[in-house]
Enzyme design. Structure first.
Site, PDB file in Angstrom:
ATOM      1  N   ASP A   1      -9.008  11.064  17.089  1.00 55.24           N
ATOM      2  CA  ASP A   1      -8.658  10.051  17.939  1.00 55.24           C
ATOM      3  C   ASP A   1     -10.739  10.427  18.581  1.00 55.24           C
ATOM      4  OD1 ASP A   1      -8.317   7.823  19.127  1.00 55.24           O
ATOM      5  OD2 ASP A   1      -6.502   8.050  18.590  1.00 55.24           O
TER       6      ASP A   1
ATOM      7  N   LEU B   1     -15.871   2.868   9.470  1.00 56.16           N
ATOM      8  CA  LEU B   1     -15.843   3.899  10.547  1.00 56.16           C
ATOM      9  C   LEU B   1     -14.210   3.715  10.894  1.00 56.16           C
ATOM     10  CD1 LEU B   1     -19.296   3.598  12.707  1.00 56.16           C
ATOM     11  CD2 LEU B   1     -18.237   4.751  10.240  1.00 56.16           C
ATOM     12  N   GLY B   2     -13.502   5.042   9.996  1.00 57.81           N
ATOM     13  CA  GLY B   2     -11.555   4.417  10.588  1.00 57.81           C
ATOM     14  C   GLY B   2     -11.701   5.984  10.542  1.00 57.81           C
TER      15      GLY B   2
ATOM     16  N   ARG C   1     -10.885   7.922  20.947  1.00 55.60           N
ATOM     17  CA  ARG C   1     -10.490   7.627  22.141  1.00 55.60           C
ATOM     18  C   ARG C   1     -10.631   9.208  23.318  1.00 55.60           C
ATOM     19  NH1 ARG C   1      -6.107   3.536  20.072  1.00 55.60           N
ATOM     20  NH2 ARG C   1      -6.221   5.366  18.725  1.00 55.60           N
TER      21      ARG C   1
ATOM     22  N   GLU D   1      -8.242  -5.932   5.074  1.00 51.66           N
ATOM     23  CA  GLU D   1      -7.906  -5.367   3.396  1.00 51.66           C
ATOM     24  C   GLU D   1      -6.484  -5.986   2.890  1.00 51.66           C
ATOM     25  OE1 GLU D   1      -9.248  -1.407   2.855  1.00 51.66           O
ATOM     26  OE2 GLU D   1      -8.151  -0.858   4.961  1.00 51.66           O
TER      27      GLU D   1
ATOM     28  N   ASN E   1       0.600  -1.154   0.418  1.00 47.89           N
ATOM     29  CA  ASN E   1       0.214  -0.172   0.008  1.00 47.89           C
ATOM     30  C   ASN E   1       0.969   1.079   0.191  1.00 47.89           C
ATOM     31  OD1 ASN E   1      -1.663   1.720   0.369  1.00 47.89           O
ATOM     32  ND2 ASN E   1      -2.389   1.015   2.200  1.00 47.89           N
TER      33      ASN E   1
ATOM     34  N   ARG F   1      -1.824  -2.508  -3.534  1.00 42.97           N
ATOM     35  CA  ARG F   1      -3.734  -1.095  -3.118  1.00 42.97           C
ATOM     36  C   ARG F   1      -3.720   0.013  -4.787  1.00 42.97           C
ATOM     37  NH1 ARG F   1      -5.364   2.628   1.586  1.00 42.97           N
ATOM     38  NH2 ARG F   1      -7.621   2.361   1.156  1.00 42.97           N
TER      39      ARG F   1
ATOM     40  N   GLU G   1     -15.052  -1.620  15.344  1.00 40.28           N
ATOM     41  CA  GLU G   1     -14.297  -2.457  15.863  1.00 40.28           C
ATOM     42  C   GLU G   1     -14.055  -2.224  16.865  1.00 40.28           C
ATOM     43  OE1 GLU G   1     -10.799  -4.148  13.742  1.00 40.28           O
ATOM     44  OE2 GLU G   1     -12.001  -3.196  12.127  1.00 40.28           O
TER      45      GLU G   1
ATOM     46  N   ARG H   1     -11.703  15.296   7.562  1.00 40.02           N
ATOM     47  CA  ARG H   1     -12.950  14.619   6.658  1.00 40.02           C
ATOM     48  C   ARG H   1     -14.479  15.730   7.236  1.00 40.02           C
ATOM     49  NH1 ARG H   1     -11.503   9.901   4.106  1.00 40.02           N
ATOM     50  NH2 ARG H   1      -8.846   9.416   4.340  1.00 40.02           N
TER      51      ARG H   1
ATOM     52  N   GLY I   1     -11.248   0.857  12.414  1.00 41.88           N
ATOM     53  CA  GLY I   1     -10.639   1.300  14.327  1.00 41.88           C
ATOM     54  C   GLY I   1     -11.560   1.142  15.289  1.00 41.88           C
TER      55      GLY I   1
ATOM     56  N   HIS J   1     -12.329   2.543  -0.286  1.00 43.49           N
ATOM     57  CA  HIS J   1     -12.677   1.111   0.644  1.00 43.49           C
ATOM     58  C   HIS J   1     -13.819   0.073   0.369  1.00 43.49           C
ATOM     59  CE1 HIS J   1     -13.127   4.638   4.223  1.00 43.49           C
ATOM     60  NE2 HIS J   1     -11.659   4.316   4.081  1.00 43.49           N
TER      61      HIS J   1
ATOM     62  N   LYS K   1       3.292   1.093   3.331  1.00 40.66           N
ATOM     63  CA  LYS K   1       2.691  -0.305   4.270  1.00 40.66           C
ATOM     64  C   LYS K   1       2.963  -1.332   2.847  1.00 40.66           C
ATOM     65  CE  LYS K   1       0.291   2.721   6.743  1.00 40.66           C
ATOM     66  NZ  LYS K   1      -1.769   2.769   6.423  1.00 40.66           N
TER      67      LYS K   1
HETATM   68  P1  AMP Z   1      -8.708   3.022  11.340  1.00 41.81           P
HETATM   69  O1  AMP Z   1      -8.125   4.381  10.290  1.00 41.81           O
HETATM   70  O2  AMP Z   1      -9.602   1.883  11.080  1.00 41.81           O
HETATM   71  O3  AMP Z   1      -7.068   2.418  11.617  1.00 41.81           O
HETATM   72  O4  AMP Z   1      -8.768   4.032  12.024  1.00 41.81           O
HETATM   73  C1  AMP Z   1      -8.494   4.727  13.518  1.00 41.81           C
HETATM   74  C2  AMP Z   1      -9.141   5.022  14.312  1.00 41.81           C
HETATM   75  O5  AMP Z   1      -9.741   4.219  14.864  1.00 41.81           O
HETATM   76  C3  AMP Z   1      -8.486   6.199  15.763  1.00 41.81           C
HETATM   77  O6  AMP Z   1      -8.143   7.245  15.247  1.00 41.81           O
HETATM   78  C4  AMP Z   1      -9.555   6.045  16.343  1.00 41.81           C
HETATM   79  O7  AMP Z   1     -10.468   7.208  16.529  1.00 41.81           O
HETATM   80  C5  AMP Z   1     -10.370   4.438  16.766  1.00 41.81           C
HETATM   81  N1  AMP Z   1     -10.095   3.604  17.359  1.00 41.81           N
HETATM   82  C6  AMP Z   1      -9.103   3.486  17.474  1.00 41.81           C
HETATM   83  N2  AMP Z   1      -8.480   1.650  18.619  1.00 41.81           N
HETATM   84  C7  AMP Z   1      -9.990   3.075  19.584  1.00 41.81           C
HETATM   85  C8  AMP Z   1     -10.055   2.364  20.773  1.00 41.81           C
HETATM   86  N3  AMP Z   1     -10.043   1.014  21.218  1.00 41.81           N
HETATM   87  N4  AMP Z   1     -11.250   3.076  21.064  1.00 41.81           N
HETATM   88  C9  AMP Z   1     -12.210   3.926  20.189  1.00 41.81           C
HETATM   89  N5  AMP Z   1     -10.981   4.259  19.331  1.00 41.81           N
HETATM   90  C10 AMP Z   1     -10.816   3.830  18.863  1.00 41.81           C
END
Ligand code: AMP
Length: 397
Positions: free
Chosen positions: A284, A209-210, A286, A385, A7, A91, A335, A241, A332, A180, A14
């Site tokens: 983020d 939802l990432g 969290r 992916e 990727n 990718r 899940e 975004r 992220g 995606h 990556k």
């Molecule tokens: P991704 O683009 O799929 O890697 O998702 C990244 C995003 O997932 C991060 O910016 C966080 O907002 C969210 N994320 C990752 N781990 C957690 C967690 N344990 N609890 C809540 N959100 C999380």
């Protein structure tokens, strides 16, 4: 056969080496800051500690050379020689209307990816650099392009046309493409598999939802609608975004703030989403959840707005498919963020969605979070992916 999944971005690359027979990841890693000061490779052989090597590298050619060196390194490597890599799967972000499936890369495919660069100026050129670097470092090893847009090519015209003059579609191919796709395909397939059903018999909504986020309606195995559009900026509110907007807002802000269209683009891509909504706390979830728990009103509002928008899309895709059997959360946030999942499902009670209060708290694993009597099955299905790219590469080569 071992398949190297790549990727490639403009300054990072990556990789994962996957044994297609067992589907085990033998090693993975990332090369960062390619062509910049402080460039480094982080290589993680399966079951062993990661190795970080800081090394100046001029370009992606050197980056790919370092990846190969790491993979065959006597101490940290996982294969003895280059001959143990049977194929490379790339990718590629934009396949336009041309690519409806993954393809073996040859000169004409490269030309087509180049021609599609106007639709994805930040991504396709970077993907091509990775393809050329692999060709140079691994001559004779077959390569495949797996497109982010391909799975969405089954959308009917009524789902992909914008309410714009038709000539823009004719002249510039301006339409919804969606992104995606590899994840939406993988997750909807896996959800059906877990339920012991054929995807062809199901109506599935996948919520990816990432940091970037998109949602898709998969009816009888085919994508019929998705939230990202010509670019990955449309649709859900994301980390940074904006997602959907009244298009007139752009001119309004540009005029009031004296911004150029390029500056406005940066605002929409990098300074908006939950990050912008929360007044810049974080992208983020969290951090936002922690701030909200501490009583920060903007963080709370950003999270509530996010959930509301996801739920609205689920509602509209239920109409698009005339029903829904399965809702699958992935990536992220999907899940891991139990608060977002709960917040979204709260809106779906009226359509018979019943949540198991214990199971909804599960993180990062395959789980059905709805109760047995729920009218719609709600699941968490971690996406993969890289594995999906390796499978598609194997299938076409
Ligand atoms: P991704 O683009 O799929 O890697 O998702 C990244 C995003 O997932 C991060 O910016 C966080 O907002 C969210 N994320 C990752 N781990 C957690 C967690 N344990 N609890 C809540 N959100 C999380």
């Amino acid at each position: 056969m071992n398949i190297l999944v790549i990727n490639c971005g403009s300054s990072s690359l990556k990789y994962q080496l996957i044994d297609s027979a067992t589907e085990n990841v033998l090693a993975k890693g990332i090369v960062e800051r390619i062509g910049m000061e402080g460039s480094c490779i982080t290589h993680t052989p399966a079951g062993r500690d990661k190795v970080v090597k800081t090394q100046p590298m001029e370009d992606h050619n050197e980056a790919v050379r370092l990846v190969i060196e790491a993979l065959i390194d006597p101490e940290h490597g996982v294969i003895k020689s280059l001959s143990e890599i049977g194929a490379v799967g790339h990718r590629v972000v934009h396949g336009g209307e041309k690519f409806k499936t993954a393809v073996k890369i040859d000169a004409s495919v490269i030309k087509d990816i180049e021609d599609l660069s106007s639709l994805a100026p930040l991504h396709n050129p970077a993907n091509l650099i990775g393809i050329h670097a692999c060709e140079k470092n691994m001559p004779g090893v077959p390569q495949a392009a797996v497109f982010d847009t391909a799975f969405h090519q089954t959308m009917p015209q009524k789902a992909y046309m914008y309410g714009l003059p038709y000539e823009y579609y004719e002249k510039y191919k301006i339409r919804r493409y969606g992104f995606h796709g590899t994840s939406h395909d993988f997750v909807s397939n896996r959800a059906a598999e877990i339920l012991g059903k054929d995807r062809k018999d199901l109506k599935i909504i996948v919520c990816h939802l990432g940091n970037g986020a998109s949602i898709s309606a998969v009816k009888n195995g085919e994508c019929v609608d998705t939230s990202m559009g010509l670019t990955p900026l449309e649709g859900l509110i994301m980390g940074t975004r904006s997602g959907d907007l009244d298009p007139a807002i752009l001119d309004f802000i540009c005029e009031k703030e004296g911004l150029s269209s390029a500056e406005m683009n940066t605002v929409l891509n990098k300074k908006s989403g939950v990050y912008g909504l929360s007044g810049g706390i974080s992208s983020d979830f969290r951090d936002l959840t922690a701030a909200s728990k501490e009583g920060n009103e903007l963080a709370k509002m950003a999270l509530e707005t996010y959930c509301y928008h996801v739920a609205k899309y689920i509602g509209s895709y239920t109409v698009a498919m005339q029903g829904v059997d399965v809702i699958a959360f992935t990536a992220g946030i999907g899940e891991n963020d139990t608060g977002v999942r709960k917040g979204v499902c709260e809106y779906l009670k009226f359509m018979g969605v019943n949540i198991d209060e214990e199971k909804i708290m599960t993180r990062g694993e395959e789980v059905t979070v709805s109760t047995p009597d729920s009218k719609v099955t709600v699941m968490v299905v971690p996406t993969n992916e890289e594995l999906a790219i390796a499978r598609q590469t194997l299938a076409i080569l």
